[in-house]
Scaffold this motif. Structure first.
Motif, mmCIF file in Angstrom:
data_model
loop_
_atom_site.group_PDB
_atom_site.id
_atom_site.type_symbol
_atom_site.label_atom_id
_atom_site.label_comp_id
_atom_site.label_asym_id
_atom_site.label_seq_id
_atom_site.Cartn_x
_atom_site.Cartn_y
_atom_site.Cartn_z
ATOM 1 N N PRO C 12 32.706 -30.079 -29.155
ATOM 2 C CA PRO C 12 34.152 -29.985 -29.423
ATOM 3 C C PRO C 12 35.016 -30.201 -28.182
ATOM 4 N N HIS C 13 34.391 -30.188 -26.983
ATOM 5 C CA HIS C 13 35.226 -30.300 -25.793
ATOM 6 C C HIS C 13 35.152 -31.671 -25.138
ATOM 7 N N HIS C 14 34.591 -32.611 -25.853
ATOM 8 C CA HIS C 14 34.242 -33.829 -25.135
ATOM 9 C C HIS C 14 35.447 -34.570 -24.592
ATOM 10 N N ALA C 15 36.531 -34.404 -25.280
ATOM 11 C CA ALA C 15 37.685 -35.169 -24.813
ATOM 12 C C ALA C 15 38.256 -34.563 -23.532
ATOM 13 N N SER C 16 38.411 -33.251 -23.538
ATOM 14 C CA SER C 16 39.133 -32.644 -22.420
ATOM 15 C C SER C 16 38.258 -32.446 -21.198
ATOM 16 N N GLY C 17 36.959 -32.450 -21.347
ATOM 17 C CA GLY C 17 36.149 -32.174 -20.155
ATOM 18 C C GLY C 17 34.876 -31.464 -20.558
ATOM 19 N N ALA C 18 34.325 -30.754 -19.601
ATOM 20 C CA ALA C 18 33.007 -30.166 -19.860
ATOM 21 C C ALA C 18 33.081 -28.976 -20.799
ATOM 22 N N ALA C 19 32.034 -28.777 -21.576
ATOM 23 C CA ALA C 19 31.906 -27.596 -22.420
ATOM 24 C C ALA C 19 31.579 -26.403 -21.529
ATOM 25 N N PRO C 20 31.767 -25.165 -22.019
ATOM 26 C CA PRO C 20 31.459 -23.997 -21.182
ATOM 27 C C PRO C 20 29.966 -23.934 -20.861
ATOM 28 N N VAL C 21 29.696 -23.291 -19.710
ATOM 29 C CA VAL C 21 28.296 -23.158 -19.299
ATOM 30 C C VAL C 21 27.639 -22.032 -20.081
ATOM 31 N N ALA C 22 26.578 -22.335 -20.782
ATOM 32 C CA ALA C 22 25.923 -21.323 -21.605
ATOM 33 C C ALA C 22 24.928 -20.499 -20.809
ATOM 34 N N LEU C 23 24.202 -21.182 -19.899
ATOM 35 C CA LEU C 23 23.158 -20.491 -19.145
ATOM 36 C C LEU C 23 23.088 -21.100 -17.765
ATOM 37 N N GLU C 24 22.954 -20.255 -16.773
ATOM 38 C CA GLU C 24 22.968 -20.771 -15.412
ATOM 39 C C GLU C 24 21.994 -20.004 -14.539
ATOM 40 N N ALA C 25 21.283 -20.737 -13.673
ATOM 41 C CA ALA C 25 20.411 -20.115 -12.682
ATOM 42 C C ALA C 25 20.972 -20.448 -11.307
ATOM 43 N N ILE C 26 21.149 -19.417 -10.469
ATOM 44 C CA ILE C 26 21.731 -19.644 -9.138
ATOM 45 C C ILE C 26 20.763 -19.156 -8.072
ATOM 46 N N GLY C 27 20.381 -20.046 -7.182
ATOM 47 C CA GLY C 27 19.554 -19.662 -6.039
ATOM 48 C C GLY C 27 18.238 -19.013 -6.423
ATOM 49 N N VAL C 28 17.644 -19.500 -7.477
ATOM 50 C CA VAL C 28 16.460 -18.828 -8.021
ATOM 51 C C VAL C 28 15.202 -19.198 -7.232
ATOM 52 N N VAL C 29 14.413 -18.165 -6.932
ATOM 53 C CA VAL C 29 13.184 -18.355 -6.156
ATOM 54 C C VAL C 29 12.014 -17.743 -6.930
ATOM 55 N N LYS C 30 10.868 -18.430 -6.919
ATOM 56 C CA LYS C 30 9.663 -17.854 -7.548
ATOM 57 C C LYS C 30 8.445 -18.197 -6.731
ATOM 58 N N ARG C 31 7.721 -17.169 -6.362
ATOM 59 C CA ARG C 31 6.509 -17.367 -5.575
ATOM 60 C C ARG C 31 5.285 -16.969 -6.359
ATOM 61 N N PHE C 32 4.233 -17.765 -6.217
ATOM 62 C CA PHE C 32 2.915 -17.370 -6.722
ATOM 63 C C PHE C 32 1.983 -17.337 -5.532
ATOM 64 N N PRO C 33 0.810 -16.679 -5.688
ATOM 65 C CA PRO C 33 -0.092 -16.639 -4.532
ATOM 66 C C PRO C 33 -0.381 -18.031 -3.993
ATOM 67 N N GLY C 34 0.060 -18.284 -2.787
ATOM 68 C CA GLY C 34 -0.259 -19.564 -2.168
ATOM 69 C C GLY C 34 0.714 -20.691 -2.448
ATOM 70 N N VAL C 35 1.697 -20.465 -3.296
ATOM 71 C CA VAL C 35 2.598 -21.586 -3.562
ATOM 72 C C VAL C 35 4.014 -21.089 -3.855
ATOM 73 N N LEU C 36 4.978 -21.834 -3.321
ATOM 74 C CA LEU C 36 6.376 -21.533 -3.604
ATOM 75 C C LEU C 36 6.808 -22.450 -4.744
ATOM 76 N N ALA C 37 6.811 -21.899 -5.954
ATOM 77 C CA ALA C 37 7.023 -22.757 -7.113
ATOM 78 C C ALA C 37 8.473 -23.187 -7.275
ATOM 79 N N ASN C 38 9.383 -22.276 -6.997
ATOM 80 C CA ASN C 38 10.806 -22.626 -7.088
ATOM 81 C C ASN C 38 11.494 -22.135 -5.828
ATOM 82 N N ASP C 39 12.166 -23.031 -5.157
ATOM 83 C CA ASP C 39 12.785 -22.689 -3.884
ATOM 84 C C ASP C 39 14.296 -22.879 -3.965
ATOM 85 N N ASP C 40 15.009 -21.787 -4.152
ATOM 86 C CA ASP C 40 16.474 -21.828 -4.144
ATOM 87 C C ASP C 40 17.017 -22.884 -5.128
#
Lengths: 369, 312, 520
Positions: C12-40
């Motif tokens: 419904p917002h295509h004309a005026s611009g972006a639709a609202p953000v439904a879900l957002e990840a900011i600066g997310v980090v995830k480590r597993f033994p021996g590996v940095l799976a997600n870095d910022d």
């Protein structure tokens, strides 16, 4: 309702070797500790019970030889269980196979014993007993390999049938196995040529050394031979075995027959050793079931079964003598065996997994609609 | 052939089947959640002696039944901790439970060796109903626990197949990973049903003591009934209604030696008659096997497999 | 490559611009033994949008998605839903926030019906199950989004595409507003992919958001409103030209250097016939698993068999390797009959087989590399490990296998190294030199470096005169490597074409069963 902590299990890729020894050791200690608490709760003296058990089991000259003598049959049933368990074949009918082994050994002894010399009879009786034990597991082995029937229940059911057989052969009047001319039913003694003399004035028999050597030999077989290689592949990965053209079916039957034969051999050692006759009291002793506990504690390692078997023999021997020395029921021995196994099982978890306590995050806030 | 003896025998089989039904139902629920508890024999014995001691000292059969059931749940609880929390090998754990339970029962029962219990569970009577030919004595002359067992089987069937928690427990036995992904707690479910299973088994063991045996003779009290119960679950394809039918059949075989003896049929040696239940169980197990898998038809797919969430 | 254009989500917002953000990840980090799976990592998805997470295997996209739905918890960073910070402690929590993930490996109970699977674990499910009501409710949800499913069907009987639909219906039934689809097209034929895209379109039109997780450049370009590319756990770029994403640009962001997307095709001289399959059929449980298959493979030739998983590939490979006996037909290797003679006989004739499952079939996980080398070789009664050790060391060097020597346990090897061990063993043969290599899905789940290595090894083997039968679900792989392409569908070969001139449309159509009797 959510616990604030939860256990997280991470499968270990490396299992520290020391844990392999440490865990069984701690299990024994933990079980003894729990047993002590139990004794206290039921009003028996811990000190008396344990010190008597330990000295009667291990730390006296008659104690240790009695123990080693008893361990002959226990190591046998232990390797019987371990050999099958290592391939995830749960032969828990070792008890029944032992009975049938005794029956078979007795029969060979009675039938041939008058006419053949000792150096032929002893091996004949031992091998005969082993073969009978193997025969008793043949049906469960076959249906497991061919039809996938669970060997757990089939071998167990046959144990009860075997117990009935033992009773039948003793209590049936006129039975071949029954001692003639005796007041109450008991087994007929085998001829002298089928009997071994104990070592010195102990209760140990030369069969002890035979069985220990056999255990070490089987250990070598599992580690170094083609047969052992096949067992290792199938137990880890049946699909890889199929891929490699290894017949799991054939190996299953072979392993189970050997397992049954070893349990039967255990029964036979009793005939040439301390029993010398088919004794209906065997069904109360539970040597076959003890073998399972021994094997589990030794983590199905043939060589470790020797140590585990001697340990358990000591506990039993010491425990049995409690009857005479204290008023603690002898069943404490059986309970301790079960308890050791339970603790060992729990300890396994620490060996296989790295367990961490993880704090669960705070409760989720409701989403704003 | 005296027709009445067969009627009587069927009636007795239904009675004997009670322990089988209860123990097997307990095993069925446990296994439906994916946990294999082979320790039934040990649980039955422990429950039997506990109920004996409780009933004898309190003078009430009901106290005995309750204590026995709780004892069963407690012992099953050990298995639950080992199998579910610690992810141990369930087969060895169950066997350890048999050994431990047998030893414990004998230890506790030592002072009561050979003693007869002072109270006993009596049959209920339904008055004129027992006069119905054939069915009368079979169905209407049992004690209350027998009726409870039958009712429990029916309720279990409804529970498993018509309710939400029934759906969840069946899913847990088949595919715990999926249940976990749906946000349900696999461990909690499994522990719950293992304990409940122990409770039922305990009730069965208590009944055996209080209604049938009335005297403590160590392990001979149960004589392998626990193992037959385990086979019975397989025989019934993990369905409660079929379980009742199987239990009556096996109860029949357990009763056979005594009936034949009463009828003076002695040409079959006693020992061989005693073998009949076990051999019958063996044959039916083999007949129900499914080549290509060690789980028989209808088995929960994850039976006996500890669940570890794949946390990388 | 393809000419169809894709009409993206028009919220419904295509004309005026972006639709609202439904879900957002900011600066997310995830480590597993021996590996940095997600870095910022930063990532967001808007209402009614299709946003693709692109990256090679191991780049961290599944990890990020798992955190977005609550399966994992981030070690650092925040997650916002409709602008408000939330804690997702479990997938259930994710569902409470309307976030659901459809995994690559479906989480369905085979024994249950579709409806039972959809409602399992859903909130508000009554104690007593009213099957008729539930069936209707499930059907209603399915119809809304054009996802036809039969609520009473047993899931175990359904095809892969149908199961995926059940998973999506499950997510929607349980109230998902944001769906994360993990490698959804990996198991679909081109026609089913189109259907999936239509369904996604229907969902986004009603305001649902869809996150696609994929490593397939081509499709991504068509379906996405935006693309976020991950490499080694970090975001390397965003592309938001709807339907016009440049494949080369995306590839560069994915891999970090320019890769040549055009197939390299040298011409290879082919020699004698090594494998001949004649009219092989396999009937199992009354089903025609394989129907009248005939083809051959020559020295120095790589024949590729393309097809969606589950069309008989496994069985075909097993039959050729001697693990299964065909109901009729013959197989000959190197001119000698191998039908019905078992796997060891086939190996003696020069066959080598790299199966789909590395650990568990090809390799025994708890055994060392050395012991695994012995798996398909002759062994003496007393196993002689000492004599194999020098060869093991040599192979480890030659194939650049990262391991601590021959005693290294197989289960500790990475996917790529395990594959190398398998190839090393199979190519080096046993008593008989390898003449024919049957290899199945060799690069599945491997990172780009390993994929390149494995393909190079196969290519080198071919150049050295080896006959290779490549069975793979990865169409790109077959198209780029094979000299001849065969397509298997429902157990029959339905299409055959030389690799150089193969048409993606025709091959794709054949994979979906839409071909006319195969012509080159």
């Amino acid at each position: 309702m959510r616990a604030p902590f939860r256990l997280q299990f991470e499968q270990r890729t490396e299992t520290p070797r020391r844990l392999g020894v440490l865990v069984p050791l701690i299990s024994v200690l933990a079980a003894l500790f729990a047993g002590a608490l139990f004794l206290l709760a039921t009003g028996h003296s811990v000190g008396d019970t344990y010190s008597n058990m330990l000295s009667d089991g291990f730390f006296s000259s008659t104690g240790i030889t009695d123990t080693l003598g008893l361990s002959t049959v226990l190591i046998c049933t232990g390797i019987a269980a371990a050999f099958a368990f290592q391939m995830n074949l749960y032969n828990i009918g070792g008890e029944g196979q032992l009975y049938v082994g005794m029956i078979g050994a007795t029969w060979f002894g009675l039938f041939f014993g008058e006419n053949l010399p000792s150096f032929i009879m002893i091996p004949l009786v031992l091998i005969g007993g082993a073969l009978c034990g193997a025969a008793w597991i043949a049906i469960p082995a076959w249906v497991r390999a061919r039809l996938g029937t669970s060997e757990i229940v089939t071998t167990l059911l046959l144990t009860y049938v075997a117990a009935s057989l033992v009773n039948h052969f003793i209590y049936r009047s006129g039975s071949y196995f029954r001692a003639p001319n005796s007041m109450f039913p008991q087994g007929r003694q085998v001829p002298d040529s089928a009997m071994l003399s104990p070592i010195g004035d102990t209760k140990m028999y030369p069969t002890f050394f035979v069985i220990v050597l056999l255990s070490l030999a089987l250990h070598w077989v599992v580690r170094r031979t083609e047969f052992g290689y096949r067992i290792q592949v199938i137990s880890d990965s049946p699909r890889a075995a199929r891929y490699a053209g290894i017949s799991a079916r054939r190996t299953t039957v072979q392993v189970m027959l050997i397992s049954g034969g070893l349990a039967g051999l255990g029964g036979a050692t009793l005939i040439v050793g301390s029993f010398q006759r088919l004794d209906p009291g065997i069904v109360t002793l539970g040597y076959g079931y003890a073998g399972i506990v021994i094997a589990a504690l030794a983590r199905n390692n043939m060589a470790a079964v020797v140590v585990s078997g001697i340990l358990f023999a000591g506990l039993r021997s010491g425990g049995d003598k409690l009857q005479i020395s204290t008023d603690t029921p002898i069943h404490i021995g059986v309970m301790l065996q079960g308890a050791i196994l339970l603790f060992a099982l729990g300890g396994e978890a620490f060996r296989r997994y790295k367990i961490r306590i993880v704090r669960t995050p705070a409760v989720v806030s409701e989403a704003t609609a | 052939m005296n027709q009445n003896i067969w009627v009587l025998m069927t009636g007795d089989s239904v009675a004997l089947a009670t322990t089988l039904i209860l123990a097997a139902l307990g095993a069925l629920f446990t296994e439906r959640s994916g946990v294999l508890n082979l320790g039934v024999e040990g649980v039955l014995l422990t429950a039997a002696i506990s109920s004996f001691i409780a009933a004898d000292s309190s003078g009430s059969v009901w106290v005995g039944l309750i204590v026995g059931s709780l004892a069963g749940a407690l012992l099953a609880g050990i298995h639950a901790i080992l199998a579910v929390v610690l992810r141990a090998n369930q087969i060895v754990s169950g066997l350890a439970l048999v050994i431990f339970g047998t030893g414990l029962a004998n230890y506790l029962g030592k002072p009561y060796e050979g003693k007869t219990i002072s109270v006993k569970l009596t049959d209920m009577t339904f008055g004129p109903l027992t006069d119905i030919p054939l069915l009368g004595p079979i169905l209407f002359e049992q004690d209350i626990i027998t009726y409870v067992a039958l009712a429990a089987a029916v309720l279990s069937s409804l529970y498993l197949f018509r309710t939400r928690p029934g759906l969840e427990v069946r899913a847990t036995g088949d595919d715990p990973a999926t249940v976990d992904a749906q946000g349900l707690m696999v461990s909690t479910i499994r522990i719950r049903y293992t304990l409940f299973g122990g409770l039922l088994m305990g009730l069965g063991g208590s009944w055996l003591m209080l209604a049938e045996s009335a005297a403590w003779h160590q392990a001979a009290t149960t004589n392998g009934v626990g193992w037959i119960a385990l086979a019975l679950v397989v025989f019934a394809s993990w369905r409660p209604i079929r379980l009742v039918l199987g239990a009556v059949l096996f109860g029949f075989t357990l009763q056979l030696p005594y009936t034949l003896q009463a009828e003076n049929i002695t040409f079959i040696p006693q020992a061989f008659l005693q073998m009949v239940p076990y051999v019958a169980t063996l044959i039916s197990l083999i007949a129900l096997s499914r080549p290509g898998s060690t789980n028989a038809l209808g088995a929960p797919k994850s039976l006996g497999v500890p669940f570890v969430r794949d946390e990388r | 490559m393809t000419s169809s254009t894709y009409e993206g989500a028009q919220g419904p917002h295509h004309a005026s611009g972006a639709a609202p953000v439904a879900l957002e990840a900011i600066g997310v980090v995830k480590r597993f033994p021996g590996v940095l799976a997600n870095d910022d990592v930063n990532f967001d998805i808007r209402v009614g949008e299709v946003h693709t997470l692109l990256g090679e295997n191991g780049a961290g996209k599944s990890t990020l998605a798992s955190m977005l739905c609550g399966l994992y918890q981030p070690d650092a960073g925040r997650i916002l839903r409709n602008g408000a910070p939330i804690q997702l402690s479990s997938p259930r929590a994710g569902l409470q926030h309307g976030i659901a993930m459809v995994h690559q490996h479906f989480r369905l109970v085979d024994r249950f019906t579709v409806a039972e699977n959809v409602v399992l674990g859903s909130r508000g499910l009554s104690f007593k199950l009213n099957r008729a009501e539930l069936n209707d409710a499930v059907a209603a949800v399915a119809d809304t989004y054009g996802l036809p499913v039969d609520p009473t069907a047993t899931v175990g009987d359904l095809s892969v595409g149908q199961r995926q639909r059940v998973e999506i219906v499950k997510a929607l039934y349980q109230g998902a507003e944001i769906l994360l689809l993990d490698e959804p097209t990996a198991v679909l034929v081109p026609a089913e992919v189109e259907k999936l895209f239509e369904n996604v379109h229907a969902m986004t039109k009603t305001g649902k958001s869809v996150v696609f997780i994929s490593h397939k450049l081509g499709e991504v370009a068509r379906i996405s409103d935006r693309v976020t590319v991950l490499r080694n756990g970090r975001v390397t770029g965003h592309v938001s030209s709807k339907g016009q994403a440049d494949a080369k640009e995306l590839a560069r962001l994915m891999v970090g250097r320019d890769i040549d997307l055009a197939a390299q095709r040298a011409s290879h001289p082919i020699g004698h016939e090594v494998l001949q399959i004649r009219e092989v059929s396999l009937v199992a449980n009354g089903v025609n698993v394989l129907s009248n298959i005939s083809f051959n493979v020559h020295e120095g030739e790589m024949v590729g068999i393309a097809g969606v998983a589950g069309n008989g590939q496994r069985e075909l490979a097993d039959v050729i390797a001697g693990l299964l006996s065909p109901t009729s037909g013959t197989i000959s290797i190197g001119g000698a009959m191998s039908t019905d003679r078992g796997p060891i006989a086939s190996r003696e004739l020069g066959l080598a087989y790299v199966p789909e499952d590395r650990l568990g079939v090809g390799l025994v996980p708890s055994m060392s590399i050395l012991d695994n080398l012995l798996l398909t070789r002759d062994r003496n009664v007393v196993v002689d490990r000492a004599s194999v050790r020098p060869e093991a060391n040599r192979l480890i060097d030659e194939f650049e296998i990262k391991a601590n020597g021959p005693e290294h346990l197989a289960r500790k090897l990475s996917g790529g190294n395990a594959q190398k061990v398998l190839l090393a063993r199979e190519l080096s043969g046993g008593r008989t030199a390898t003449k024919l290599l049957v290899v199945c899905s060799p690069t599945r789940g491997l990172d780009v470096g390993a994929i390149e290595t494995v393909r190079r090894l196969l290519d080198d083997a071919r150049s050295a005169g080896q006959a290779i039968l490549l069975i793979s679900e990865d169409l790109d792989e077959i198209m780029s490597l094979a000299d001849r392409v065969l397509v298997i569908y429902r157990g029959a070969i339905v299409h055959e074409t030389p690799g150089a001139t193969a048409s993606l449309e025709q091959v794709g159509a054949a994979m979906a069963g839409l071909s006319q009797a195969g012509g080159a």
